[in-house]
Enzyme design. Structure first.
Site, PDB file in Angstrom:
ATOM      1  N   GLY A   4       0.745  -1.113   0.061  1.00  0.00           N
ATOM      2  CA  GLY A   4       0.132  -0.008   0.024  1.00  0.00           C
ATOM      3  C   GLY A   4       0.741   1.302   0.064  1.00  0.00           C
ATOM      4  O   GLY A   4       2.131   1.192   0.441  1.00  0.00           O
ATOM      5  N   HIS A  19      -3.384   1.278   8.156  1.00  0.00           N
ATOM      6  CA  HIS A  19      -1.986   1.810   8.139  1.00  0.00           C
ATOM      7  C   HIS A  19      -2.193   3.126   7.302  1.00  0.00           C
ATOM      8  O   HIS A  19      -1.648   4.239   7.564  1.00  0.00           O
ATOM      9  CB  HIS A  19      -1.062   0.897   7.818  1.00  0.00           C
ATOM     10  CG  HIS A  19       0.189   1.272   7.427  1.00  0.00           C
ATOM     11  ND1 HIS A  19       1.275   0.795   8.340  1.00  0.00           N
ATOM     12  CD2 HIS A  19       0.736   2.261   6.762  1.00  0.00           C
ATOM     13  CE1 HIS A  19       2.431   1.281   7.913  1.00  0.00           C
ATOM     14  NE2 HIS A  19       2.115   2.217   7.072  1.00  0.00           N
ATOM     15  N   GLU A  20      -2.806   2.993   5.843  1.00  0.00           N
ATOM     16  CA  GLU A  20      -2.857   4.110   5.212  1.00  0.00           C
ATOM     17  C   GLU A  20      -3.744   5.032   5.554  1.00  0.00           C
ATOM     18  O   GLU A  20      -3.444   6.311   5.177  1.00  0.00           O
ATOM     19  CB  GLU A  20      -3.218   3.358   3.580  1.00  0.00           C
ATOM     20  CG  GLU A  20      -2.398   2.425   3.074  1.00  0.00           C
ATOM     21  CD  GLU A  20      -0.906   2.827   2.933  1.00  0.00           C
ATOM     22  OE1 GLU A  20      -0.633   3.799   3.052  1.00  0.00           O
ATOM     23  OE2 GLU A  20      -0.223   1.768   2.794  1.00  0.00           O
ATOM     24  N   CYS A  68       6.896   0.432   7.249  1.00  0.00           N
ATOM     25  CA  CYS A  68       6.561   1.501   6.452  1.00  0.00           C
ATOM     26  C   CYS A  68       7.541   1.666   5.456  1.00  0.00           C
ATOM     27  O   CYS A  68       8.610   1.790   5.573  1.00  0.00           O
ATOM     28  CB  CYS A  68       5.964   2.537   7.278  1.00  0.00           C
ATOM     29  SG  CYS A  68       5.710   3.997   6.462  1.00  0.00           S
ATOM     30  N   LEU A  69       6.992   1.919   4.188  1.00  0.00           N
ATOM     31  CA  LEU A  69       8.131   2.484   3.121  1.00  0.00           C
ATOM     32  C   LEU A  69       8.814   3.732   3.460  1.00  0.00           C
ATOM     33  O   LEU A  69       9.972   3.901   2.769  1.00  0.00           O
ATOM     34  CB  LEU A  69       7.220   2.474   1.912  1.00  0.00           C
ATOM     35  CG  LEU A  69       6.883   1.243   1.381  1.00  0.00           C
ATOM     36  CD1 LEU A  69       5.612   1.300   0.284  1.00  0.00           C
ATOM     37  CD2 LEU A  69       7.991   0.355   0.673  1.00  0.00           C
ATOM     38  N   GLN A  97       2.988  10.017   0.986  1.00  0.00           N
ATOM     39  CA  GLN A  97       4.556   9.367   0.961  1.00  0.00           C
ATOM     40  C   GLN A  97       5.127   9.543  -0.322  1.00  0.00           C
ATOM     41  O   GLN A  97       6.156   9.335  -0.405  1.00  0.00           O
ATOM     42  CB  GLN A  97       4.050   7.849   1.105  1.00  0.00           C
ATOM     43  CG  GLN A  97       3.970   7.446   2.516  1.00  0.00           C
ATOM     44  CD  GLN A  97       3.642   6.022   2.611  1.00  0.00           C
ATOM     45  OE1 GLN A  97       2.343   5.198   1.961  1.00  0.00           O
ATOM     46  NE2 GLN A  97       4.393   5.154   3.208  1.00  0.00           N
ATOM     47  N   HIS A 120      -2.111   7.316   7.559  1.00  0.00           N
ATOM     48  CA  HIS A 120      -1.072   8.365   6.808  1.00  0.00           C
ATOM     49  C   HIS A 120      -1.800   9.812   6.481  1.00  0.00           C
ATOM     50  O   HIS A 120      -1.245  10.724   6.521  1.00  0.00           O
ATOM     51  CB  HIS A 120      -0.296   7.485   5.379  1.00  0.00           C
ATOM     52  CG  HIS A 120       0.792   6.911   5.785  1.00  0.00           C
ATOM     53  ND1 HIS A 120       2.005   7.340   6.267  1.00  0.00           N
ATOM     54  CD2 HIS A 120       1.061   5.419   5.458  1.00  0.00           C
ATOM     55  CE1 HIS A 120       2.791   6.348   6.481  1.00  0.00           C
ATOM     56  NE2 HIS A 120       2.430   5.363   5.874  1.00  0.00           N
TER      57      HIS A 120
HETATM   58 ZN   LIG Z   1       3.310   3.496   5.899  1.00  0.00          ZN
END
Ligand SMILES: [Zn+2]
Length: 178
Positions: A46, A133-134, A91-92, A51, A137
């Site tokens: 995701g 999670h998203e 997390c990226l 991000q 963000h």
């Molecule tokens: Zn993340």
């Protein structure tokens, strides 16, 4: 256009409340395409607009093995939560950091699609974890905000390295990245 750099912790853009999408036009289409191609250049499942530096309320996810199930959530609102799921999240935007996070195991989410049509979806398991999670963000929240103080203390060294822009050794990711 195309693959974008992923904004890395502690960039302040990761702490912003994103604005709702109001225009469902071709520039939104381009943003969705950028998000998808950037996601597909990683091992993540995701990716949210902040991000890649776009402070707008949308994210994409794809849990398939072959990039065949792209889902787009615009202005998402979680309307119901049930059950408990504990998944090791990464997390990226926080390379090298992973921790167990407590989430709901089932969620209902109301969101618009790329044409502005609203729909409500009920999801469970990893899909539900990814949605939570998203959505976090989009409100400036990171998964490290949702772990215990003791766990965060254990991650302190890695977080400090990220904060001082030192390279963090990347363990080959066995955990799930969002
Ligand atoms: Zn993340």
């Amino acid at each position: 256009m195309g693959n974008q750099l992923i904004v890395q912790y502690p960039d302040p853009r990761l702490r912003e409340h994103c604005k709702p999408v109001t225009r469902f036009d071709s520039s939104l289409g381009n943003l969705i395409d950028d998000l998808a191609s950037t996601l597909y250049s990683t091992t993540g499942i995701g990716l949210s607009a902040p991000q890649i530096g776009q402070l707008q309320q949308l994210f994409v996810m794809d849990l398939s093995d072959n990039q065949s199930d792209l889902q787009v959530y615009i202005n998402p609102v979680i309307t119901q939560k049930a059950g408990l799921a504990i998944v090791e999240e990464a997390c990226l935007s926080l390379p090298g950091v992973a921790a167990n996070v407590m989430r709901a195991s089932t969620v209902s989410v109301q969101a618009k699609d790329r044409h502005g049509n609203i729909r409500e979806t009920k999801l469970s398991g990893m899909h539900a974890v990814c949605i939570q999670h998203e959505t976090d963000h989009l409100h400036g929240k990171l998964f490290i905000d949702r772990i215990s103080a003791i766990r965060r203390l254990r991650l302190r060294k890695t977080l400090k390295s990220l904060e001082s822009n030192t390279d963090v050794p990347l363990n080959s990711s066995t955990y799930t990245q969002f």
